[in-house]
Design a protein around this motif. Sequence first.
Motif, PDB file in Angstrom:
ATOM      1  N   ALA A 154      71.067 -73.592 -19.264  1.00  0.00           N
ATOM      2  CA  ALA A 154      70.741 -72.297 -19.863  1.00  0.00           C
ATOM      3  C   ALA A 154      69.511 -72.413 -20.759  1.00  0.00           C
ATOM      4  CB  ALA A 154      71.939 -71.780 -20.661  1.00  0.00           C
ATOM      5  N   TYR A 155      69.453 -73.474 -21.552  1.00  0.00           N
ATOM      6  CA  TYR A 155      68.310 -73.683 -22.448  1.00  0.00           C
ATOM      7  C   TYR A 155      67.020 -73.835 -21.645  1.00  0.00           C
ATOM      8  CZ  TYR A 155      65.256 -75.746 -25.954  1.00  0.00           C
ATOM      9  OH  TYR A 155      64.196 -76.009 -26.790  1.00  0.00           O
ATOM     10  N   TYR A 156      67.088 -74.610 -20.568  1.00  0.00           N
ATOM     11  CA  TYR A 156      65.907 -74.855 -19.729  1.00  0.00           C
ATOM     12  C   TYR A 156      65.416 -73.549 -19.105  1.00  0.00           C
ATOM     13  CZ  TYR A 156      62.884 -77.622 -16.630  1.00  0.00           C
ATOM     14  OH  TYR A 156      61.812 -78.174 -15.984  1.00  0.00           O
ATOM     15  N   VAL A 157      66.361 -72.770 -18.551  1.00  0.00           N
ATOM     16  CA  VAL A 157      66.007 -71.504 -17.905  1.00  0.00           C
ATOM     17  C   VAL A 157      65.465 -70.512 -18.944  1.00  0.00           C
ATOM     18  CG1 VAL A 157      66.926 -69.499 -16.656  1.00  0.00           C
ATOM     19  CG2 VAL A 157      67.610 -71.813 -15.987  1.00  0.00           C
ATOM     20  N   ALA A 158      66.076 -70.505 -20.141  1.00  0.00           N
ATOM     21  CA  ALA A 158      65.617 -69.607 -21.199  1.00  0.00           C
ATOM     22  C   ALA A 158      64.178 -69.918 -21.586  1.00  0.00           C
ATOM     23  CB  ALA A 158      66.533 -69.723 -22.415  1.00  0.00           C
ATOM     24  N   GLU A 159      63.831 -71.195 -21.679  1.00  0.00           N
ATOM     25  CA  GLU A 159      62.462 -71.582 -22.008  1.00  0.00           C
ATOM     26  C   GLU A 159      61.494 -71.116 -20.919  1.00  0.00           C
ATOM     27  OE1 GLU A 159      61.200 -73.277 -24.931  1.00  0.00           O
ATOM     28  OE2 GLU A 159      63.104 -72.320 -25.455  1.00  0.00           O
TER      29      GLU A 159
END
Length: 201
Positions: A154-159
Amino acid sequence: MVAYSPRLARLIESLRRLPGVGPKSAQRMALHLLDRDREGASFVARSIDEALEHVGRCPSCRMFCEGGNCLYCSPSRAESGQLCVVETPADLLAIESSTPYRGRYFVLMGKLSPIDGIGPEELGLSLLAQRMGGDRVSEVIIATNPTVEGEATAYYVAEMARAAGLKVTRIAHGVPMGGELEYVDGSTLAHAFSGRQTLGA
């Protein structure tokens, strides 16, 4: 040790490949099909053959589809400008059956897990970046599972979404940590989806 004929042993072993099916369950299924439902066994075999031959992945969202006609990439779904990112086809189906969301999807077919050799390329994140860069997307809804790997994904996609200048939201309320969307009851999932929150920078 129980001895089976070679073909019966192979059938039992093949059934054990299904999730949640252990040795005893596989044996029970195999014996049932051979003893009481040979017609059903033929139907299952034909259905598997046909699915393997005709069901592929949508080149846009990576959901299973037939003949390039994806049910989840229709023009009407693009009107909301929303793109929901999920881990598996089962998660997509859970959202479709339990929430009013009718936007578009992107199916990762997994989650980031370096220890298992699953990185950005295995999840099709380069294709996701292309979707974010065009295709009338204004909001990315992250609906990965609340596991350690799911949160990292989720963090990677959010970035990625923030780099593309898009609004980023994440489903949150009601889904237990360590849970899987596929097994969450419908009302809890609907509440989680309607209560999604914007992720901080």
